[in-house]
Write a protein that holds these residues in place. Structure first.
Motif, PDB file in Angstrom:
ATOM      1  N   GLU A  76      -6.003   7.551   6.537  1.00 52.26           N
ATOM      2  CA  GLU A  76      -5.584   8.979   7.506  1.00 52.26           C
ATOM      3  C   GLU A  76      -5.127  10.129   6.169  1.00 52.26           C
ATOM      4  O   GLU A  76      -4.948  11.456   6.592  1.00 52.26           O
ATOM      5  CB  GLU A  76      -4.333   8.361   7.697  1.00 52.26           C
ATOM      6  CG  GLU A  76      -4.818   8.088   9.218  1.00 52.26           C
ATOM      7  CD  GLU A  76      -5.555   8.252  10.261  1.00 52.26           C
ATOM      8  OE1 GLU A  76      -5.812   9.269  10.518  1.00 52.26           O
ATOM      9  OE2 GLU A  76      -6.728   6.944  10.778  1.00 52.26           O
ATOM     10  N   GLU A  77      -4.514   9.581   4.954  1.00 52.49           N
ATOM     11  CA  GLU A  77      -4.537  11.153   3.952  1.00 52.49           C
ATOM     12  C   GLU A  77      -5.412  11.480   3.764  1.00 52.49           C
ATOM     13  O   GLU A  77      -5.288  12.310   3.079  1.00 52.49           O
ATOM     14  CB  GLU A  77      -3.532  10.374   2.880  1.00 52.49           C
ATOM     15  CG  GLU A  77      -2.021   9.717   3.476  1.00 52.49           C
ATOM     16  CD  GLU A  77      -1.805   9.065   2.182  1.00 52.49           C
ATOM     17  OE1 GLU A  77      -1.489   9.394   1.187  1.00 52.49           O
ATOM     18  OE2 GLU A  77      -0.176   7.689   2.259  1.00 52.49           O
ATOM     19  N   LEU A  78      -6.673  10.408   3.100  1.00 47.94           N
ATOM     20  CA  LEU A  78      -7.660  11.375   2.607  1.00 47.94           C
ATOM     21  C   LEU A  78      -7.935  12.629   4.033  1.00 47.94           C
ATOM     22  O   LEU A  78      -8.862  13.725   3.716  1.00 47.94           O
ATOM     23  CB  LEU A  78      -8.743  10.140   2.620  1.00 47.94           C
ATOM     24  CG  LEU A  78     -10.423  10.419   1.737  1.00 47.94           C
ATOM     25  CD1 LEU A  78     -10.245  11.527   0.739  1.00 47.94           C
ATOM     26  CD2 LEU A  78     -11.461  10.012   2.089  1.00 47.94           C
ATOM     27  N   ALA A  79      -8.217  11.719   5.250  1.00 51.13           N
ATOM     28  CA  ALA A  79      -8.470  12.815   6.368  1.00 51.13           C
ATOM     29  C   ALA A  79      -8.276  13.947   6.247  1.00 51.13           C
ATOM     30  O   ALA A  79      -8.377  15.033   6.419  1.00 51.13           O
ATOM     31  CB  ALA A  79      -8.472  11.977   7.686  1.00 51.13           C
ATOM     32  N   ASN A  80      -6.698  14.037   5.984  1.00 50.05           N
ATOM     33  CA  ASN A  80      -5.879  15.218   6.671  1.00 50.05           C
ATOM     34  C   ASN A  80      -5.642  15.677   4.676  1.00 50.05           C
ATOM     35  O   ASN A  80      -5.640  17.448   4.676  1.00 50.05           O
ATOM     36  CB  ASN A  80      -4.360  14.238   6.122  1.00 50.05           C
ATOM     37  CG  ASN A  80      -3.974  13.552   7.425  1.00 50.05           C
ATOM     38  OD1 ASN A  80      -4.691  14.084   8.520  1.00 50.05           O
ATOM     39  ND2 ASN A  80      -3.093  13.705   8.328  1.00 50.05           N
ATOM     40  N   ALA A  81      -6.183  15.072   3.854  1.00 50.73           N
ATOM     41  CA  ALA A  81      -6.544  16.058   2.912  1.00 50.73           C
ATOM     42  C   ALA A  81      -8.218  16.710   2.661  1.00 50.73           C
ATOM     43  O   ALA A  81      -7.875  17.771   2.481  1.00 50.73           O
ATOM     44  CB  ALA A  81      -7.031  14.676   1.850  1.00 50.73           C
ATOM     45  N   GLY A  89      -4.846  -0.166   4.608  1.00 45.27           N
ATOM     46  CA  GLY A  89      -4.682   0.260   3.607  1.00 45.27           C
ATOM     47  C   GLY A  89      -4.346   1.331   2.434  1.00 45.27           C
ATOM     48  O   GLY A  89      -4.813   2.304   3.492  1.00 45.27           O
ATOM     49  N   ARG A  90      -3.645   0.806   1.725  1.00 42.54           N
ATOM     50  CA  ARG A  90      -4.045   1.661   0.565  1.00 42.54           C
ATOM     51  C   ARG A  90      -5.177   2.283  -0.031  1.00 42.54           C
ATOM     52  O   ARG A  90      -5.373   0.587  -0.392  1.00 42.54           O
ATOM     53  CB  ARG A  90      -2.515   2.149   0.133  1.00 42.54           C
ATOM     54  CG  ARG A  90      -1.577   2.573   0.422  1.00 42.54           C
ATOM     55  CD  ARG A  90       0.376   2.580   0.370  1.00 42.54           C
ATOM     56  NE  ARG A  90      -0.047   3.763  -0.853  1.00 42.54           N
ATOM     57  CZ  ARG A  90       0.489   4.975  -0.315  1.00 42.54           C
ATOM     58  NH1 ARG A  90       0.262   5.357   1.044  1.00 42.54           N
ATOM     59  NH2 ARG A  90      -0.042   5.860  -1.461  1.00 42.54           N
ATOM     60  N   PHE A  91      -5.619   3.131  -0.502  1.00 48.75           N
ATOM     61  CA  PHE A  91      -6.832   3.472  -1.773  1.00 48.75           C
ATOM     62  C   PHE A  91      -6.271   4.445  -2.418  1.00 48.75           C
ATOM     63  O   PHE A  91      -5.592   5.626  -2.435  1.00 48.75           O
ATOM     64  CB  PHE A  91      -7.813   3.315  -0.759  1.00 48.75           C
ATOM     65  CG  PHE A  91      -8.396   2.946   0.052  1.00 48.75           C
ATOM     66  CD1 PHE A  91      -9.600   1.521  -0.085  1.00 48.75           C
ATOM     67  CD2 PHE A  91      -8.343   2.836   1.724  1.00 48.75           C
ATOM     68  CE1 PHE A  91      -9.726   1.079   1.038  1.00 48.75           C
ATOM     69  CE2 PHE A  91      -8.293   1.495   2.095  1.00 48.75           C
ATOM     70  CZ  PHE A  91      -9.475   0.633   2.518  1.00 48.75           C
ATOM     71  N   ASP A  92      -6.231   3.984  -4.170  1.00 45.13           N
ATOM     72  CA  ASP A  92      -6.614   4.494  -4.979  1.00 45.13           C
ATOM     73  C   ASP A  92      -7.943   5.096  -5.341  1.00 45.13           C
ATOM     74  O   ASP A  92      -9.276   4.750  -5.793  1.00 45.13           O
ATOM     75  CB  ASP A  92      -6.113   4.238  -5.947  1.00 45.13           C
ATOM     76  CG  ASP A  92      -6.236   5.174  -7.426  1.00 45.13           C
ATOM     77  OD1 ASP A  92      -5.326   6.440  -6.681  1.00 45.13           O
ATOM     78  OD2 ASP A  92      -5.743   4.962  -8.598  1.00 45.13           O
TER      79      ASP A  92
END
Length: 92
Positions: A2-7, A26-29
């Motif tokens: 979701e953070e990647l989509a927002n970025a 989950g979280r991804f780096d």
């Protein structure tokens, strides 16, 4: 994801939205390298026009090649607030 989509929404600087349809939790780096405009070769210099260079990946290509993600343009229903009329309040 979701953070990647927002970025990505901020990165493309457009009124289009990016919806996460990966179903990955989950979280991804992630480390993503891309160019807002593909670099093109003309003679010995990289300039607009000519054949694309490998180091000037556009965002959609970089997402697919580096992260295995694909951007697909399609209509999606979204929540929206529409203001069709507004008036100044009357003095009390």
């Amino acid at each position: 994801m979701e953070e990647l989509a927002n970025a990505l929404i901020r990165a493309i600087n457009s009124e289009q939205i990016v919806v996460n349809r990966t179903n990955l939790g989950g979280r991804f780096d992630v480390d993503l390298t891309w160019s807002s405009e593909p670099l093109r070769a003309s003679g010995s210099n990289a300039v607009p026009g000519g054949a694309p260079l490998d180091d000037g990946l556009i965002l959609s290509t970089a997402l697919q090649e580096q992260l295995g993600l694909k951007l697909v343009l399609r209509p999606e229903p979204i929540d929206a607030v529409v203001v069709d009329h507004i008036e100044r309040p009357s003095p009390n």
